[in-house]
Design a protein around this motif. Structure first.
Motif, short mmCIF file in Angstrom:
data_model
loop_
_atom_site.label_atom_id
_atom_site.label_comp_id
_atom_site.label_asym_id
_atom_site.label_seq_id
_atom_site.Cartn_x
_atom_site.Cartn_y
_atom_site.Cartn_z
N SER A 17 -29.62 19.95 20.87
CA SER A 17 -29.82 18.84 20.13
C SER A 17 -30.95 18.06 20.95
O SER A 17 -30.38 17.36 22.08
N ARG A 173 -26.22 21.91 29.69
CA ARG A 173 -25.37 21.94 28.52
C ARG A 173 -24.10 22.44 28.76
O ARG A 173 -24.08 23.61 29.36
N ARG A 175 -20.01 23.75 28.15
CA ARG A 175 -18.88 24.10 27.24
C ARG A 175 -17.42 24.48 27.61
O ARG A 175 -17.49 24.63 29.03
C1 LIG Z 1 -20.56 15.38 14.14
C2 LIG Z 1 -21.78 15.17 15.05
C3 LIG Z 1 -21.94 13.91 15.65
C4 LIG Z 1 -22.90 13.51 16.74
N1 LIG Z 1 -23.18 12.22 17.00
C5 LIG Z 1 -24.43 12.18 17.64
C6 LIG Z 1 -24.79 10.91 18.01
O1 LIG Z 1 -24.59 9.82 17.47
N2 LIG Z 1 -25.87 10.82 18.72
C7 LIG Z 1 -26.36 11.60 19.83
O2 LIG Z 1 -27.17 11.41 20.57
N3 LIG Z 1 -25.80 13.02 19.55
C8 LIG Z 1 -24.81 13.21 18.54
N4 LIG Z 1 -24.25 14.46 18.43
C9 LIG Z 1 -25.00 15.57 19.32
C10 LIG Z 1 -23.70 16.11 20.18
O3 LIG Z 1 -23.58 15.29 21.23
C11 LIG Z 1 -24.36 17.44 20.85
O4 LIG Z 1 -24.27 18.37 19.75
C12 LIG Z 1 -23.53 17.93 21.86
O5 LIG Z 1 -23.52 17.07 23.05
C13 LIG Z 1 -23.71 19.34 22.51
O6 LIG Z 1 -25.11 19.46 22.72
P1 LIG Z 1 -26.28 20.51 22.02
O7 LIG Z 1 -26.17 20.24 20.57
O8 LIG Z 1 -27.43 20.22 22.71
O9 LIG Z 1 -25.36 22.09 22.32
C14 LIG Z 1 -23.29 14.79 17.25
C15 LIG Z 1 -23.15 16.05 16.90
C16 LIG Z 1 -22.12 16.15 15.76
C17 LIG Z 1 -21.79 17.52 15.62
#
Ligand SMILES: Cc1cc2nc3c(=O)[nH]c(=O)nc-3n(C[C@H](O)[C@H](O)[C@H](O)COP(=O)(O)O)c2cc1C
Length: 192
Positions: A17, A173, A175
């Motif tokens: 993300s 990252r 887990r």
């Molecule tokens: C339901 C949901 C809500 C999230 N809300 C936010 C958010 O408001 N802001 C943000 O920067 N990331 C948000 N995230 C991203 C997560 O922080 C991120 O998926 C997690 O830290 C794992 O990182 P990766 O997706 O890079 O593996 C959200 C993810 C999900 C699934």
């Protein structure tokens, strides 16, 4: 790339993300429809397909409205994403409360972001936005709940982010280990 004991599909391994999106590289209409098709073909309880998507493309009013509803911490980077999708789910249907509405929207968005990964795009899901504002500006009916916003685009220049965001972008990252989430025989017994 994430590290796993056994490999997963590269579309999963390479997904993350990001906060640095390239504002000048648009997502083609074909790619955008591919992402929506991937979501459309997700499984759902009783095949209810409770998901709905409001799609904003940079420069249009929908993108502006979604951007405005974002929390300040998300808006600062997500405003640059060429596509912002508001993901909504139908909580109350013809047969009453749809208990799996959130689950099923999650499945659909999961398929969407893996599909994105397969075509070189990145997606960042956010819960940080005003649900009330989103409901109001898009006239979302009461049976439907706006749940997340998904920023989608190609990777941009990390150096363009603030130092704080750069640090988060570069952080490893993490887990939970598999032992903590996968059991056998009884709760908590590690799968061997
Ligand atoms: C339901 C949901 C809500 C999230 N809300 C936010 C958010 O408001 N802001 C943000 O920067 N990331 C948000 N995230 C991203 C997560 O922080 C991120 O998926 C997690 O830290 C794992 O990182 P990766 O997706 O890079 O593996 C959200 C993810 C999900 C699934």
């Amino acid at each position: 790339m994430n590290k796993t004991k056994v490999g997963t599909h590269p579309f999963i391994e390479n997904r993350r993300s990001p906060r640095a999106f390239d504002p000048d590289r648009p997502v083609s209409s074909e790619a955008l429809f591919r992402l929506l098709e991937a979501a459309r073909w997700a499984p759902s309880a009783n095949n209810i397909q409770p998901w709905r998507f409001i799609v904003g493309q940079r420069g249009d009013l929908t993108h502006q409205k979604i951007t405005s509803a974002l929390s300040d911490g998300n808006r600062i980077w997500a405003a640059h994403a060429p596509v912002l999708i508001l993901a909504v789910t139908e909580e109350e249907g013809e047969r009453g409360t749809q208990r799996y509405a959130w689950h099923d929207l999650g499945l659909a968005t999961s398929q969407m972001i893996i599909q994105a990964s397969s075509i070189g795009l990145y997606a960042h899901i956010m819960a940080g936005f005003s649900k009330e504002e989103a409901r109001s500006v898009f006239s979302i009916p009461v049976e439907y709940a706006p749940l997340t916003v998904i920023a989608i685009g190609y990777l941009g220049d990390i150096e363009a982010l603030s130092e704080k965001l750069q640090a988060r972008e570069k952080a490893p990252r993490v887990r939970k280990p598999l032992e903590e989430i996968a059991f056998q025989n009884t709760w908590g017994e590690r799968l061997s």
